[in-house]
Motif scaffolding. Structure first.
Motif, PDB file in Angstrom:
ATOM      1  N   ARG A   1       0.822  -1.217   0.000  1.00 16.10           N
ATOM      2  CA  ARG A   1       0.000   0.000   0.000  1.00 16.10           C
ATOM      3  C   ARG A   1       0.853   1.263   0.000  1.00 16.10           C
ATOM      4  O   ARG A   1       0.534   2.260  -0.663  1.00 16.10           O
ATOM      5  CB  ARG A   1      -0.927  -0.016   1.207  1.00 16.10           C
ATOM      6  CG  ARG A   1      -2.062  -1.030   1.121  1.00 16.10           C
ATOM      7  CD  ARG A   1      -3.052  -0.864   2.260  1.00 16.10           C
ATOM      8  NE  ARG A   1      -2.433  -1.218   3.543  1.00 16.10           N
ATOM      9  CZ  ARG A   1      -2.449  -2.433   4.075  1.00 16.10           C
ATOM     10  NH1 ARG A   1      -3.043  -3.425   3.415  1.00 16.10           N
ATOM     11  NH2 ARG A   1      -1.884  -2.659   5.240  1.00 16.10           N
ATOM     12  N   ARG A   2       1.980   1.213   0.741  1.00 19.25           N
ATOM     13  CA  ARG A   2       2.822   2.402   0.828  1.00 19.25           C
ATOM     14  C   ARG A   2       3.457   2.727  -0.522  1.00 19.25           C
ATOM     15  O   ARG A   2       3.472   3.901  -0.936  1.00 19.25           O
ATOM     16  CB  ARG A   2       3.904   2.178   1.891  1.00 19.25           C
ATOM     17  CG  ARG A   2       4.726   3.415   2.186  1.00 19.25           C
ATOM     18  CD  ARG A   2       5.531   3.275   3.456  1.00 19.25           C
ATOM     19  NE  ARG A   2       6.580   2.261   3.319  1.00 19.25           N
ATOM     20  CZ  ARG A   2       7.479   2.007   4.273  1.00 19.25           C
ATOM     21  NH1 ARG A   2       7.427   2.685   5.425  1.00 19.25           N
ATOM     22  NH2 ARG A   2       8.397   1.085   4.105  1.00 19.25           N
ATOM     23  N   LEU A   3       3.943   1.735  -1.241  1.00 13.93           N
ATOM     24  CA  LEU A   3       4.530   1.991  -2.548  1.00 13.93           C
ATOM     25  C   LEU A   3       3.476   2.497  -3.522  1.00 13.93           C
ATOM     26  O   LEU A   3       3.750   3.398  -4.330  1.00 13.93           O
ATOM     27  CB  LEU A   3       5.182   0.711  -3.082  1.00 13.93           C
ATOM     28  CG  LEU A   3       5.852   0.824  -4.456  1.00 13.93           C
ATOM     29  CD1 LEU A   3       6.951   1.887  -4.445  1.00 13.93           C
ATOM     30  CD2 LEU A   3       6.440  -0.522  -4.899  1.00 13.93           C
ATOM     31  N   THR A   4       2.279   1.956  -3.440  1.00 12.82           N
ATOM     32  CA  THR A   4       1.205   2.429  -4.328  1.00 12.82           C
ATOM     33  C   THR A   4       0.899   3.905  -4.075  1.00 12.82           C
ATOM     34  O   THR A   4       0.667   4.677  -5.014  1.00 12.82           O
ATOM     35  CB  THR A   4      -0.060   1.586  -4.118  1.00 12.82           C
ATOM     36  OG1 THR A   4       0.248   0.205  -4.315  1.00 12.82           O
ATOM     37  CG2 THR A   4      -1.146   1.984  -5.100  1.00 12.82           C
ATOM     38  N   ARG A   5       0.893   4.308  -2.793  1.00 19.49           N
ATOM     39  CA  ARG A   5       0.646   5.724  -2.466  1.00 19.49           C
ATOM     40  C   ARG A   5       1.753   6.607  -3.037  1.00 19.49           C
ATOM     41  O   ARG A   5       1.489   7.711  -3.533  1.00 19.49           O
ATOM     42  CB  ARG A   5       0.563   5.917  -0.952  1.00 19.49           C
ATOM     43  CG  ARG A   5      -0.717   5.387  -0.329  1.00 19.49           C
ATOM     44  CD  ARG A   5      -0.933   5.967   1.068  1.00 19.49           C
ATOM     45  NE  ARG A   5       0.171   5.649   1.969  1.00 19.49           N
ATOM     46  CZ  ARG A   5       0.236   4.575   2.740  1.00 19.49           C
ATOM     47  NH1 ARG A   5      -0.768   3.681   2.695  1.00 19.49           N
ATOM     48  NH2 ARG A   5       1.266   4.381   3.538  1.00 19.49           N
ATOM     49  N   ARG A   6       3.005   6.163  -2.962  1.00 21.13           N
ATOM     50  CA  ARG A   6       4.117   6.957  -3.508  1.00 21.13           C
ATOM     51  C   ARG A   6       3.919   7.195  -5.005  1.00 21.13           C
ATOM     52  O   ARG A   6       4.101   8.308  -5.507  1.00 21.13           O
ATOM     53  CB  ARG A   6       5.452   6.222  -3.309  1.00 21.13           C
ATOM     54  CG  ARG A   6       5.773   5.734  -1.912  1.00 21.13           C
ATOM     55  CD  ARG A   6       5.899   6.817  -0.893  1.00 21.13           C
ATOM     56  NE  ARG A   6       6.583   6.324   0.300  1.00 21.13           N
ATOM     57  CZ  ARG A   6       6.195   6.585   1.535  1.00 21.13           C
ATOM     58  NH1 ARG A   6       5.107   7.315   1.753  1.00 21.13           N
ATOM     59  NH2 ARG A   6       6.889   6.142   2.571  1.00 21.13           N
ATOM     60  N   ILE A   7       3.565   6.143  -5.735  1.00 23.56           N
ATOM     61  CA  ILE A   7       3.387   6.292  -7.184  1.00 23.56           C
ATOM     62  C   ILE A   7       2.201   7.195  -7.496  1.00 23.56           C
ATOM     63  O   ILE A   7       2.229   7.975  -8.459  1.00 23.56           O
ATOM     64  CB  ILE A   7       3.205   4.912  -7.840  1.00 23.56           C
ATOM     65  CG1 ILE A   7       4.390   3.984  -7.518  1.00 23.56           C
ATOM     66  CG2 ILE A   7       3.035   5.045  -9.343  1.00 23.56           C
ATOM     67  CD1 ILE A   7       5.732   4.492  -7.978  1.00 23.56           C
ATOM     68  N   ARG A   8       1.159   7.128  -6.654  1.00 27.33           N
ATOM     69  CA  ARG A   8      -0.015   7.965  -6.892  1.00 27.33           C
ATOM     70  C   ARG A   8       0.340   9.446  -6.764  1.00 27.33           C
ATOM     71  O   ARG A   8      -0.134  10.290  -7.551  1.00 27.33           O
ATOM     72  CB  ARG A   8      -1.119   7.588  -5.906  1.00 27.33           C
ATOM     73  CG  ARG A   8      -2.458   8.283  -6.207  1.00 27.33           C
ATOM     74  CD  ARG A   8      -3.581   7.748  -5.341  1.00 27.33           C
ATOM     75  NE  ARG A   8      -4.025   6.430  -5.789  1.00 27.33           N
ATOM     76  CZ  ARG A   8      -3.846   5.305  -5.113  1.00 27.33           C
ATOM     77  NH1 ARG A   8      -3.230   5.323  -3.934  1.00 27.33           N
ATOM     78  NH2 ARG A   8      -4.274   4.159  -5.597  1.00 27.33           N
TER      79      ARG A   8
END
Length: 706
Positions: free
Chosen positions: A69-76
């Motif tokens: 989830r944390r990596l997905t937030r960074r890309i968003r």
């Protein structure tokens, strides 16, 4: 920092080890950004790639969820920056463009890692908990480095966009490597089971249930089977330079999980339906000794089989130890390949070739019990924990095989079949636990699935040399295998029965016994004529093996096997084996006369010499040589009169392999003595026999390919 300095700092470490560790071919985008695009086109592509990653409604995996989830937030958040720059349509500064090209690579790797976590099994994510967490951390550090270098002042960002980017930069700058404590405890617990079994203590039933069912969430037998299959695929995809200890550890975990599966659920089915969809009936030959072409250099020149223990004789030629030992014990004092005198019988192991054969077997799923496999160059030896866990599983399966319902027996036979495929320790332990008599009884089952799994299990068990003796010695086992060969309930069962006979006939003492068994050779001949491509191959290999025994020729004639082999030389799938068998059988004058008097047989062998494989040409040349040598003058004259034979013999004598040239040259001299070869066809290099030739014109031989 200018763009040149930044580019110098981009070390290979930035192209992190994420993709390499995922055991799958990475796309080019994981290493290279596209070139030759305008700033606008490149930003459009970057937005599309990042948008695709965050737009997919993908649930985080059961483990690594927080990192996911944390990596997905960074890309968003980065996507907000990319979209703003795309909409502004301003030219990008050189350093910014370089950063965004690196962002493209980072986003591509992030997608690979997120997909990998989503597609991996629960146990795999647990076992690789620290390693995979490290991959997430590597990507965070790359994002942090790029944001530090990115010239925000030159991009003229809106206040809210800049605020988001600066907040992200602070977050990734302070984030560290994250391990979930609960996941780490579960990983340690699973490894504890492995350690306990290694010490000779089987895990407690309630403890296994609590760990695998309640905590990991493997709720039924199907979940266990899926986990086992995934872990096995990981081992098969392991690269040669990966740590052997790692492979051995995963193998041990598979064994523990398999033991837990059968301890908790028994031989319970994991799916319904008829035999075609049954989980206990895999696709034909998908899980057993594969029908693949063995490299010629890996085959023994005597037996033409895969060498299990290659050794070098005094002349420098390499043979399988068993074959050359039998050759010398039979009174021969020459090298079979070169014809040179052997001054002594010293055999030197060919370790280099043994390693190559073991690696090839491993890559192609071919079971191999060679000495190399137990050394440092092949597959790692099974750990004690793996051996003990599999032994405990084998005992459970044999209990089901001896007293369960028909479906339970079929399931148990299937699992024994799979275990017998995966390791020599398993093959030995299955036999020690007295499974062979029970599998023999199952050969007469009216269940197609049970019969197929039983005969295939025996086939896989027979790879072990000691097991061959146990199978042959078991009362009624050989006749039951032949019964399956004749009237098996599935084509695969009949084919694997033929393959089992081929495996058993590798022992010289058993060739005569197999041949004398009623209807056995007839069934092989029938399969050679009318079987599938795989069935014909299995039958041809078995008949070839049986032909190597000098006392079997009469039975081969009476049973119709010789006639079937003659027909098979026109079948490119089995021509090599058929020609080899005929070369052996034609050492008997009766067989040589039979075959040599049949024009279609001679035409077929000439066709193999003309267009067959290198080994096929050798076998066909040897067969025609034996026919002319043993069949007498009339047969040799008849062979010489067959149209096209002369030209093919001359071509092979000049351009074949060493063995083929030697056989063809001897054959040519025999035919020349019959005065049926024109002097205009005689090669200049064969003047010793009074033969003179200036030019060779290959002659096409009409051969029907079935």
């Amino acid at each position: 920092m200018d763009s040149e300095e930044f580019e110098k700092q981009q070390t290979p470490a930035m192209s992190a080890a994420v993709v390499n560790a995922l055991r799958r071919p990475p796309p080019p985008a994981a290493f290279f950004a596209p070139e030759g695009l305008t700033d606008f086109s490149f930003l459009h592509l970057l937005v599309a790639v990042a948008g695709d990653l965050v737009s997919v409604d993908c649930r985080p995996p059961r483990y690594q969820g927080r990192n996911f989830r944390r990596l997905t937030r960074r890309i968003r958040i980065l996507l907000v920056l990319f979209e703003f720059l795309l909409e502004s349509q301003r030219p990008l500064p050189p350093l910014a463009l370089l950063c965004f090209k690196e962002f493209y690579i980072v986003v591509s790797r992030a997608k690979i890692l997120l997909d990998y976590c989503s597609q991996s099994s629960r146990l795999w994510l647990l076992l690789r908990n620290q390693e995979i967490s490290g991959y997430f951390h590597d990507l965070e550090r790359e994002i942090c480095t790029l944001l530090d270098v990115l010239p925000l002042d030159e991009l003229c960002l809106a206040a809210d966009v800049r605020e988001h980017v600066e907040l992200l930069s602070r977050q990734v700058g302070t984030s560290g490597l994250y391990f979930d404590d609960g996941e780490e405890q579960l990983r340690v617990k699973v490894l504890t089971f492995l350690n306990e079994i290694e010490k000779g203590r089987l895990p407690d039933h309630s403890d296994m249930k609590s760990t695998f069912i309640d905590r990991i969430g493997m709720l039924d037998a199907g979940d266990f089977d899926s986990e086992i299959k995934f872990l096995e695929n990981q081992i098969s995809n392991t690269q040669e330079d990966d740590a052997e200890a790692d492979q051995s550890s995963v193998g041990g975990i598979i064994a523990v999980v398999r033991y837990c599966r059968f301890s908790l659920f028994g031989c319970q089915r994991t799916g319904g339906g008829n035999s075609r969809s049954s989980p206990w009936s895999p696709p034909p030959h998908a899980d057993d000794i594969p029908a693949i072409t063995i490299p010629t250099d890996f085959c023994c020149p005597i037996s033409l089989e895969l060498m299990r223990e290659p050794v070098v004789v005094l002349t420098g030629q390499t043979y399988d130890r068993k074959s050359i030992t039998q050759w010398i014990a039979s009174g021969h004092r020459t090298c079979p390949n070169s014809g040179q005198i052997l001054g002594n019988a010293y055999l030197v192991p060919n370790y280099a070739l043994s390693c190559l054969i073991t690696h090839w077997c491993r890559a192609n799923g071919v079971p191999c019990d060679s000495q190399a496999s137990s050394g440092g160059c092949g597959s790692p030896a099974a750990s004690k924990a793996e051996v003990e866990a599999n032994r405990a599983t084998i005992r459970i399966l044999i209990r089901n095989l001896s007293g369960g319902a028909e479906d339970s027996k079929a399931a148990a036979a299937h699992e024994l079949r799979m275990l017998a495929k995966t390791g020599k320790e398993n093959r030995a332990n299955i036999a020690k636990e007295n499974a062979i008599p029970l599998l023999c009884l199952l050969l007469r089952s009216q269940s197609p699935i049970a019969q197929e799994n039983a005969v295939t299990a025996l086939l896989n068990l027979s790879i072990n040399e000691a097991n061959k003796t146990k199978i042959i010695s078991q009362t009624g086992c050989l006749s039951s295998i032949i019964r399956v060969l004749r009237r098996g309930l599935t084509p695969v069962a009949r084919e694997n029965a033929a393959a089992a006979l081929f495996s058993l006939s590798a022992v010289h003492d058993y060739k005569k016994r197999i041949t004398e068994e009623p209807s056995g050779v007839e069934a092989l001949a029938r399969l050679l004529r009318k079987g599938t491509a795989r069935g014909r191959k299995d039958a041809a290999m078995a008949l070839f093996n049986l032909s190597t025994h000098p006392e079997n020729w009469e039975r081969m004639v009476v049973s119709g096997a010789v006639a079937a082999l003659v027909g098979a030389v026109r079948d490119e799938e089995v021509a090599e084996e058929a020609a080899g068998a005929l070369a052996l059988l034609a050492r008997q004058p009766v067989v040589a006369g039979m075959v040599g008097w049949e024009e279609q047989a001679v035409v077929g062998l000439a066709g193999v010499m003309s267009a067959g494989s290198a080994r096929g040409r050798e076998n066909a040349a040897a067969a025609l040589h034996e026919i002319c040598r043993r069949g007498g003058a009339e047969v040799a004259e008849r062979v010489a009169r067959v149209p096209g034979v002369a030209g093919v013999v001359q071509t092979v004598a000049l351009a074949g392999t060493k063995r083929a040239r030697r056989k063809a040259a001897e054959l040519a001299r025999m035919l020349e003595r019959r005065e049926h070869l024109s002097l205009s066809l005689a090669p200049a290099g064969l003047r010793g026999g009074g033969w003179v030739m200036e030019q060779v014109s290959p002659v096409a031989v009409p051969v029907t390919v079935l």
